[in-house]
Design an enzyme around this catalytic site. Structure first.
Site, PDB file in Angstrom:
ATOM      1  N   CYS A  98       0.904  -1.132   0.000  1.00 59.62           N
ATOM      2  CA  CYS A  98       0.000   0.000   0.000  1.00 59.62           C
ATOM      3  C   CYS A  98       0.953   1.194   0.000  1.00 59.62           C
ATOM      4  O   CYS A  98       1.989   1.163   0.660  1.00 59.62           O
ATOM      5  CB  CYS A  98      -0.840  -0.015   1.264  1.00 59.62           C
ATOM      6  N   HIS A 203      -8.610   4.062   0.852  1.00 59.47           N
ATOM      7  CA  HIS A 203      -7.890   4.413  -0.373  1.00 59.47           C
ATOM      8  C   HIS A 203      -8.611   5.529  -1.121  1.00 59.47           C
ATOM      9  O   HIS A 203      -9.823   5.638  -1.051  1.00 59.47           O
ATOM     10  CB  HIS A 203      -7.746   3.169  -1.259  1.00 59.47           C
ATOM     11  N   PHE A 204      -7.820   6.349  -1.808  1.00 59.92           N
ATOM     12  CA  PHE A 204      -8.447   7.485  -2.478  1.00 59.92           C
ATOM     13  C   PHE A 204      -7.524   8.054  -3.544  1.00 59.92           C
ATOM     14  O   PHE A 204      -6.332   7.737  -3.602  1.00 59.92           O
ATOM     15  CB  PHE A 204      -8.781   8.588  -1.460  1.00 59.92           C
ATOM     16  N   HIS A 328       4.220   1.998   2.028  1.00 58.87           N
ATOM     17  CA  HIS A 328       4.195   2.013   3.494  1.00 58.87           C
ATOM     18  C   HIS A 328       3.763   0.693   4.155  1.00 58.87           C
ATOM     19  O   HIS A 328       3.546   0.663   5.365  1.00 58.87           O
ATOM     20  CB  HIS A 328       3.478   3.246   4.074  1.00 58.87           C
ATOM     21  N   GLY A 378      -3.598  12.771   4.879  1.00 59.59           N
ATOM     22  CA  GLY A 378      -4.460  12.977   6.043  1.00 59.59           C
ATOM     23  C   GLY A 378      -5.852  12.476   5.722  1.00 59.59           C
ATOM     24  O   GLY A 378      -6.022  11.572   4.914  1.00 59.59           O
ATOM     25  N   SER A 384      -2.811  17.051   3.816  1.00 59.79           N
ATOM     26  CA  SER A 384      -1.796  16.010   3.755  1.00 59.79           C
ATOM     27  C   SER A 384      -0.445  16.719   3.787  1.00 59.79           C
ATOM     28  O   SER A 384      -0.385  17.947   3.641  1.00 59.79           O
ATOM     29  CB  SER A 384      -1.931  15.219   2.461  1.00 59.79           C
ATOM     30  N   HIS A 403       3.206   7.240   8.576  1.00 63.07           N
ATOM     31  CA  HIS A 403       2.566   7.036   7.271  1.00 63.07           C
ATOM     32  C   HIS A 403       1.213   7.710   7.116  1.00 63.07           C
ATOM     33  O   HIS A 403       0.685   7.786   6.016  1.00 63.07           O
ATOM     34  CB  HIS A 403       2.437   5.552   6.948  1.00 63.07           C
ATOM     35  N   GLY A 406      -4.057   7.920  11.107  1.00 64.01           N
ATOM     36  CA  GLY A 406      -4.554   6.890  12.023  1.00 64.01           C
ATOM     37  C   GLY A 406      -5.978   7.202  12.433  1.00 64.01           C
ATOM     38  O   GLY A 406      -6.359   8.368  12.606  1.00 64.01           O
TER      39      GLY A 406
END
Lengths: 480, 142
Positions: A98, A203-204, A328, A378, A384, A403, A406
């Site tokens: 990922c 995911h995006f 990551h 982010g 981000s 990474h 969270g």
């Protein structure tokens, strides 16, 4: 081990001293405020559990975005001696490789803003998202094996992007040692229809702009300037990698018995690096690593296509050059200095990013003097970050940093909080145009379900393991 | 509370999701767990059960059989693009089961899909006997 003792090393670092079966101490990077929340999770125990594994070198490490994971905590970094150490699928995770790719356009925010709706719709058309989405790329078994061996290089050969892109991808988009003969039929079958798909969950693909610059010289070297439009692609090896991980757990559980490895948690199952089981996992994992590299390369090209369709500009006017791409969730063989001696190690990063400092040989020549770019996404609504690796990472974390943000809320809680709200509308009111395959994904991924990523990257900067370069804010996003 | 009608409930887990299922016997326990899995993946009310598939799963013990069963169903969904909403376990032992599952081809315009399940994990996994029958817990990696 149900409780752990946490000793403060300095304001941004905590240590769980060695005790019981721990072979080394565990260390967690966090601020005082963060460590209180981290303590309430089971993750510090997991960091201590990892310290039990044979051949672990120096410390079992965790980054400030540490949270509970399967066996190893997410945000965990562990390096193993190649002769005495182990390889563990739980130290890599289900979504092998990922990772995050950052593209920089030649456009500024003002040029793109009036067209955001068209752009997001074009991206949504071009890049398959969500469960059950099939890529246009339905490859044959023979072609899939080429993808597994050659990674993003395969994609470039097929016309997706150019050779230049690969210079700015970790491992140049292709890791050696992928062994297709150890991959299960199930993994091949799950992967075949999912090449060139974003997936679901966190995911995006996000269109954003450079909203702040913290180090103008490094930003200039990376080709980033204020208001410049950027794209972040966050996805991995899809069902292929999930199945490789799943397949390996059964094998590793048996290996633990075969090699007499004593584990505090069954989910840390592993095998000696040089054992047949260890080598088979490494061979299959590297196939998944290459699958993910190819996946992001294909999606990046479709992103460029979508910009052309929506903005009616030439590829040259649009740009969308690769700034960098990081993995990551991965295990890699790397050479690091340990107690003044160079050692070849197997470094596991699970929800942690490689962050090599300036001067590292692995960096592309253009970045040699600034350090490796690190891309930290982010949540959907906030921001981000672009960082670079710092000397502290080379000295303390086997060249690794955080990474992401969270989660602060479980998916169930996020759904409850989002219930009755129109999340897409709320984001639009904040100037962010979002399109998702599933409304539930948007609810589960609401910004407040995540911790503030600024706290995470600041803690890494204070600890000296990476350095902030720029902040990116979202303008639009597609999700699963 | 596990709903008596559905025989499963979703449970909270920081980054992932899980289900707890109950049933008077093992066959129904496995059926309820399967319904719980697909209830997580999609809106079951949008699925018609026009097609039947027979499957057989084997494993080393009862817990592993539950993981293998749910993994098989997820695999069938992901690779054959078929969604399932009805599960009938016809034969079940400690290490193998035979079942008929019913559903229809995936149609993204008809079926409301929620999420993708990457894997069925062994984390926190249990099957236990209770005064009313059986209870099981399974955590999925999403």
């Amino acid at each position: 081990m149900s409780e752990v003792k946490l000793r403060k090393v300095h304001d941004y670092l905590w240590e769980i001293p060695r005790e019981g079966g721990m072979r080394v101490p565990a260390r967690i990077y966090a601020t005082q405020n963060m460590i209180e929340a981290i303590r309430n999770d089971n993750a510090p125990v997991q960091a201590a559990n990892v310290a039990h594994l044979p051949g672990i070198v120096k410390h079992s490490l965790a980054m400030p975005d540490i949270h509970w994971g399967y066996g190893f905590p997410i945000g965990g970094v562990a390096a193993f001696d190649l002769n005495k150490g182990v390889i563990s699928p739980g130290g890599v995770g289900y979504d092998i490789n990922c990772g995050v790719r950052l593209l920089a356009s030649r456009l500024n925010r003002e040029q793109v803003l009036p067209k955001m709706k068209e752009l997001v719709q074009a991206l949504f058309r071009n890049v398959p998202t969500g469960v059950g989405a099939r890529g246009d790329l339905r490859v044959s078994h023979a072609v899939e094996k080429k993808v597994l061996r050659d990674g993003a290089k395969w994609a470039v050969k097929q016309g997706y992007g150019s050779e230049d892109d690969l210079e700015y991808v970790e491992e140049n988009g292709h890791i050696a040692g992928a062994d297709t003969s150890v991959v299960s039929k199930r993994a091949l079958e799950r992967g075949r229809s999912q090449l060139g798909t974003l997936g679901s969950g966190n995911h995006f693909l996000e269109v954003g702009y450079v909203s702040e610059i913290y180090d103008s010289e490094i930003a200039r070297t990376l080709g980033l300037e204020l208001d410049q439009v950027t794209v972040i692609i966050h996805c991995g090896s899809r069902g292929f990698g999930h199945q490789v991980c799943d397949d390996s757990l059964g094998v590793m559980n048996r290996a633990v018995q075969k090699y007499g490895i004593d584990l505090p948690d069954r989910q840390l199952c592993c095998a000696p690096i040089d054992s047949p089981e260890g080598q088979a996992y490494l061979g299959a994992m590297r196939c998944a690593v290459n699958f993910a590299f190819a996946n992001r390369q294909v999606i990046a090209q479709w992103t460029r296509d979508a910009f052309q369709e929506a903005l009616h500009l030439s590829p040259n006017d649009i740009g969308l050059r690769v700034v960098y791409e990081v993995a990551h969730n991965i295990a890699k063989f790397e050479t690091h200095e340990v107690d003044g001696r160079k050692m070849k190690l197997c470094v596991h990063r699970k929800g942690a990013t490689r962050a090599f400092a300036a001067g590292s040989e692995e960096l592309p020549p253009a970045y040699k003097n600034i350090g490796q770019p690190v891309l930290i996404p982010g949540d959907m609504g906030r921001y981000s970050y672009v960082l670079v690796g710092a000397a502290g990472a080379m000295a303390e974390t086997f060249g690794s940093t955080c990474h992401g943000a969270g989660r602060a809320m479980s998916r169930k809680k996020a759904k409850k909080v989002a219930s009755g709200r129109a999340i897409a509308r709320e984001l639009l009111d904040r100037g962010i145009y979002v399109q998702a395959s599933s409304r539930r994904t948007l609810d589960e991924e609401i910004p407040e379900a995540y911790k503030d990523v600024t706290d995470v990257v600041d803690a890494c900067q204070m600890a000296g393991i990476s350095k902030k370069v720029a902040q990116l804010r979202p303008l639009g996003c597609i999700k699963g | 509370m596990v709903s008596e009608r559905s025989g499963f409930e979703h449970i909270d887990h920081t980054a992932d999701a899980g289900i707890r299922a109950t049933a008077p016997d093992l066959s129904q326990l496995f059926e309820n767990a399967a319904t719980g899995l697909f209830d997580l993946i999609l809106n079951l009310k949008t699925v018609d059960t026009e097609l039947t598939r027979n499957i057989r799963v084997t494993a080393t013990d009862r817990e592993a059989l539950l993981v293998a069963w749910l993994s098989e169903l997820n695999y069938q969904f992901l690779t054959s693009r078929t969604v399932f909403a009805d599960f009938q376990v016809q034969e079940i032992g400690e290490t193998s089961l035979v079942a008929a599952i019913r559903g229809e081809p995936l149609d993204l315009t008809k079926h409301e899909i929620y999420t993708e399940v990457k894997a069925v994990t062994y984390h926190g996994l249990y099957i236990k006997e209770t005064t009313e029958g059986f209870e099981a817990q399974i955590i999925f990696d999403l």
